[in-house]
Design a protein around this motif. Structure first.
Motif, PDB file in Angstrom:
ATOM      1  N   LEU A   1       8.107   4.901  13.627  1.00 31.66           N
ATOM      2  CA  LEU A   1       6.972   3.885  13.356  1.00 31.66           C
ATOM      3  C   LEU A   1       6.592   3.179  14.724  1.00 31.66           C
ATOM      4  CD1 LEU A   1       7.682   2.075  10.075  1.00 31.66           C
ATOM      5  CD2 LEU A   1       5.829   3.624  10.489  1.00 31.66           C
ATOM      6  N   ASN A   2       7.747   2.989  15.505  1.00 32.86           N
ATOM      7  CA  ASN A   2       7.649   2.126  16.934  1.00 32.86           C
ATOM      8  C   ASN A   2       6.745   3.187  18.040  1.00 32.86           C
ATOM      9  OD1 ASN A   2       8.598  -0.200  15.934  1.00 32.86           O
ATOM     10  ND2 ASN A   2      10.530   0.237  16.643  1.00 32.86           N
ATOM     11  N   LYS A   3       6.597   4.181  17.447  1.00 33.09           N
ATOM     12  CA  LYS A   3       6.103   5.260  18.649  1.00 33.09           C
ATOM     13  C   LYS A   3       4.466   5.314  18.230  1.00 33.09           C
ATOM     14  CE  LYS A   3      10.133   8.083  19.788  1.00 33.09           C
ATOM     15  NZ  LYS A   3      10.538   9.485  19.483  1.00 33.09           N
ATOM     16  N   GLY A   4       4.214   4.577  17.029  1.00 33.32           N
ATOM     17  CA  GLY A   4       2.851   4.490  16.593  1.00 33.32           C
ATOM     18  C   GLY A   4       2.430   5.807  15.626  1.00 33.32           C
ATOM     19  N   LEU A   5       3.592   6.411  15.255  1.00 31.88           N
ATOM     20  CA  LEU A   5       3.287   7.482  14.052  1.00 31.88           C
ATOM     21  C   LEU A   5       2.912   6.885  12.901  1.00 31.88           C
ATOM     22  CD1 LEU A   5       6.298   9.896  15.342  1.00 31.88           C
ATOM     23  CD2 LEU A   5       3.718  10.127  15.894  1.00 31.88           C
ATOM     24  N   SER A   6       2.254   7.843  11.747  1.00 30.18           N
ATOM     25  CA  SER A   6       1.889   7.273  10.415  1.00 30.18           C
ATOM     26  C   SER A   6       3.382   7.298   9.567  1.00 30.18           C
ATOM     27  CB  SER A   6       1.100   8.297   9.811  1.00 30.18           C
ATOM     28  OG  SER A   6       1.652   9.554   9.793  1.00 30.18           O
TER      29      SER A   6
ATOM     30  N   ALA B   1      16.335  15.465   1.093  1.00 32.04           N
ATOM     31  CA  ALA B   1      15.305  15.406   0.597  1.00 32.04           C
ATOM     32  C   ALA B   1      15.181  14.163  -0.324  1.00 32.04           C
ATOM     33  CB  ALA B   1      15.151  16.710  -0.423  1.00 32.04           C
ATOM     34  N   CYS B   2      16.091  13.274  -0.214  1.00 29.58           N
ATOM     35  CA  CYS B   2      16.169  12.221  -1.142  1.00 29.58           C
ATOM     36  C   CYS B   2      15.038  10.838  -1.029  1.00 29.58           C
ATOM     37  CB  CYS B   2      17.244  11.482  -1.195  1.00 29.58           C
ATOM     38  SG  CYS B   2      17.669  10.029  -2.203  1.00 29.58           S
ATOM     39  N   MET B   3      14.465  10.665   0.086  1.00 29.12           N
ATOM     40  CA  MET B   3      13.542   9.574   0.415  1.00 29.12           C
ATOM     41  C   MET B   3      11.932  10.274   0.268  1.00 29.12           C
ATOM     42  SD  MET B   3      15.544   6.968   0.994  1.00 29.12           S
ATOM     43  CE  MET B   3      14.610   5.836   1.508  1.00 29.12           C
ATOM     44  N   HIS B   4      11.420   9.356  -0.799  1.00 28.65           N
ATOM     45  CA  HIS B   4      10.074   9.614  -0.836  1.00 28.65           C
ATOM     46  C   HIS B   4       9.010   8.704  -0.616  1.00 28.65           C
ATOM     47  CE1 HIS B   4      10.995  13.475  -3.161  1.00 28.65           C
ATOM     48  NE2 HIS B   4      11.948  13.129  -3.097  1.00 28.65           N
ATOM     49  N   LEU B   5       7.947   9.237  -0.060  1.00 33.81           N
ATOM     50  CA  LEU B   5       6.823   8.038   0.144  1.00 33.81           C
ATOM     51  C   LEU B   5       5.945   8.258  -0.937  1.00 33.81           C
ATOM     52  CD1 LEU B   5       4.977   6.242   2.078  1.00 33.81           C
ATOM     53  CD2 LEU B   5       4.316   8.209   2.897  1.00 33.81           C
ATOM     54  N   TYR B   6       5.538   6.904  -1.482  1.00 28.30           N
ATOM     55  CA  TYR B   6       4.475   6.784  -2.528  1.00 28.30           C
ATOM     56  C   TYR B   6       3.407   5.878  -2.000  1.00 28.30           C
ATOM     57  CZ  TYR B   6       8.607   8.394  -5.268  1.00 28.30           C
ATOM     58  OH  TYR B   6       9.578   9.197  -5.827  1.00 28.30           O
ATOM     59  N   GLY B   7       2.175   6.309  -2.191  1.00 32.34           N
ATOM     60  CA  GLY B   7       0.997   5.396  -1.736  1.00 32.34           C
ATOM     61  C   GLY B   7       0.510   5.998  -0.500  1.00 32.34           C
ATOM     62  N   ASN B   8      -0.250   5.132   0.281  1.00 28.78           N
ATOM     63  CA  ASN B   8      -0.928   5.386   1.502  1.00 28.78           C
ATOM     64  C   ASN B   8      -0.010   6.088   2.726  1.00 28.78           C
ATOM     65  OD1 ASN B   8      -2.694   5.804   3.665  1.00 28.78           O
ATOM     66  ND2 ASN B   8      -3.384   3.717   3.474  1.00 28.78           N
ATOM     67  N   PRO B   9      -0.214   7.479   2.876  1.00 30.30           N
ATOM     68  CA  PRO B   9       0.575   8.102   3.994  1.00 30.30           C
ATOM     69  C   PRO B   9      -0.072   7.927   5.172  1.00 30.30           C
ATOM     70  CG  PRO B   9      -0.911   9.702   2.901  1.00 30.30           C
ATOM     71  CD  PRO B   9      -1.278   8.483   1.953  1.00 30.30           C
ATOM     72  N   HIS B  10      -1.149   7.152   5.353  1.00 24.59           N
ATOM     73  CA  HIS B  10      -1.798   6.882   6.882  1.00 24.59           C
ATOM     74  C   HIS B  10      -1.515   5.716   7.678  1.00 24.59           C
ATOM     75  CE1 HIS B  10      -3.680  10.618   6.042  1.00 24.59           C
ATOM     76  NE2 HIS B  10      -4.288  10.183   4.803  1.00 24.59           N
ATOM     77  N   LEU B  11      -0.726   4.698   6.712  1.00 21.06           N
ATOM     78  CA  LEU B  11      -0.252   3.732   7.400  1.00 21.06           C
ATOM     79  C   LEU B  11       0.439   3.730   8.834  1.00 21.06           C
ATOM     80  CD1 LEU B  11       0.709   1.731   4.224  1.00 21.06           C
ATOM     81  CD2 LEU B  11      -1.581   1.577   5.398  1.00 21.06           C
ATOM     82  N   SER B  12       0.223   2.720   9.675  1.00 25.38           N
ATOM     83  CA  SER B  12       1.056   2.897  10.590  1.00 25.38           C
ATOM     84  C   SER B  12       1.027   1.479  11.367  1.00 25.38           C
ATOM     85  CB  SER B  12       0.378   3.718  11.898  1.00 25.38           C
ATOM     86  OG  SER B  12      -1.065   3.462  12.289  1.00 25.38           O
TER      87      SER B  12
ATOM     88  N   LYS C   1       0.765  -1.198  -0.032  1.00 23.69           N
ATOM     89  CA  LYS C   1       0.028   0.317   0.029  1.00 23.69           C
ATOM     90  C   LYS C   1       0.776   1.355  -0.125  1.00 23.69           C
ATOM     91  CE  LYS C   1      -3.947  -2.067   1.920  1.00 23.69           C
ATOM     92  NZ  LYS C   1      -5.131  -1.801   2.865  1.00 23.69           N
ATOM     93  N   ALA C   2       2.031   1.359   0.188  1.00 17.48           N
ATOM     94  CA  ALA C   2       3.036   2.446   0.158  1.00 17.48           C
ATOM     95  C   ALA C   2       4.412   1.860  -0.120  1.00 17.48           C
ATOM     96  CB  ALA C   2       3.041   3.206   1.789  1.00 17.48           C
ATOM     97  N   VAL C   3       5.337   2.656  -0.585  1.00 20.12           N
ATOM     98  CA  VAL C   3       6.697   2.287  -1.021  1.00 20.12           C
ATOM     99  C   VAL C   3       7.488   3.538  -0.499  1.00 20.12           C
ATOM    100  CG1 VAL C   3       8.346   1.834  -3.171  1.00 20.12           C
ATOM    101  CG2 VAL C   3       6.081   0.905  -2.847  1.00 20.12           C
ATOM    102  N   ILE C   4       8.552   3.213   0.168  1.00 15.35           N
ATOM    103  CA  ILE C   4       9.296   4.291   0.125  1.00 15.35           C
ATOM    104  C   ILE C   4      10.612   4.198  -0.646  1.00 15.35           C
ATOM    105  CG2 ILE C   4      10.756   5.677   2.077  1.00 15.35           C
ATOM    106  CD1 ILE C   4       8.775   4.500   4.002  1.00 15.35           C
ATOM    107  N   ALA C   5      11.057   5.144  -1.437  1.00 16.53           N
ATOM    108  CA  ALA C   5      12.253   4.821  -2.285  1.00 16.53           C
ATOM    109  C   ALA C   5      12.801   6.330  -2.340  1.00 16.53           C
ATOM    110  CB  ALA C   5      11.682   4.433  -3.486  1.00 16.53           C
ATOM    111  N   PRO C   6      14.174   5.986  -2.689  1.00 15.14           N
ATOM    112  CA  PRO C   6      15.129   7.492  -2.825  1.00 15.14           C
ATOM    113  C   PRO C   6      14.844   7.810  -4.225  1.00 15.14           C
ATOM    114  CG  PRO C   6      16.563   5.381  -3.025  1.00 15.14           C
ATOM    115  CD  PRO C   6      14.981   4.877  -2.564  1.00 15.14           C
ATOM    116  N   PHE C   7      14.754   8.978  -4.714  1.00 17.98           N
ATOM    117  CA  PHE C   7      14.426   9.667  -5.735  1.00 17.98           C
ATOM    118  C   PHE C   7      15.595   9.811  -6.503  1.00 17.98           C
ATOM    119  CE2 PHE C   7      12.534  13.153  -8.466  1.00 17.98           C
ATOM    120  CZ  PHE C   7      11.299  12.538  -8.614  1.00 17.98           C
TER     121      PHE C   7
END
Length: 69
Positions: free
Chosen positions: A26-31, A54-65, A1-7
């Motif tokens: 993530l372990n603190k429960g943040l999205s 600024a290299c790492m980008h999130l693609y997809g659902n930003p609300h996952l936790s 549902k989400a991918v994090i990748a370097p640009f």
């Protein structure tokens, strides 16, 4: 549902700093979205150039936790 990748390519010092901050958030429960932001901020503290933080980008659902039991 989400991918994090370097640009673009990263220096070898970046992933360890970034991943530690990301997993901690993530372990603190943040999205996933906020965790990427926090990891990018951790990189900014060490390397102020946008080529680093600024290299790492999130693609997809930003609300996952992570759901903690």
């Amino acid at each position: 549902k989400a991918v994090i990748a370097p640009f673009w390519s990263l220096h070898v010092n970046i992933p360890q700093i970034w991943l530690n901050a990301f997993i901690c958030s993530l372990n603190k429960g943040l999205s996933i979205n906020y965790s990427v932001f926090m990891a990018n901020k951790a990189i900014f503290k060490e390397y102020q150039t946008p080529a680093a933080w600024a290299c790492m980008h999130l693609y997809g659902n930003p609300h996952l936790s992570i759901k903690h039991k």
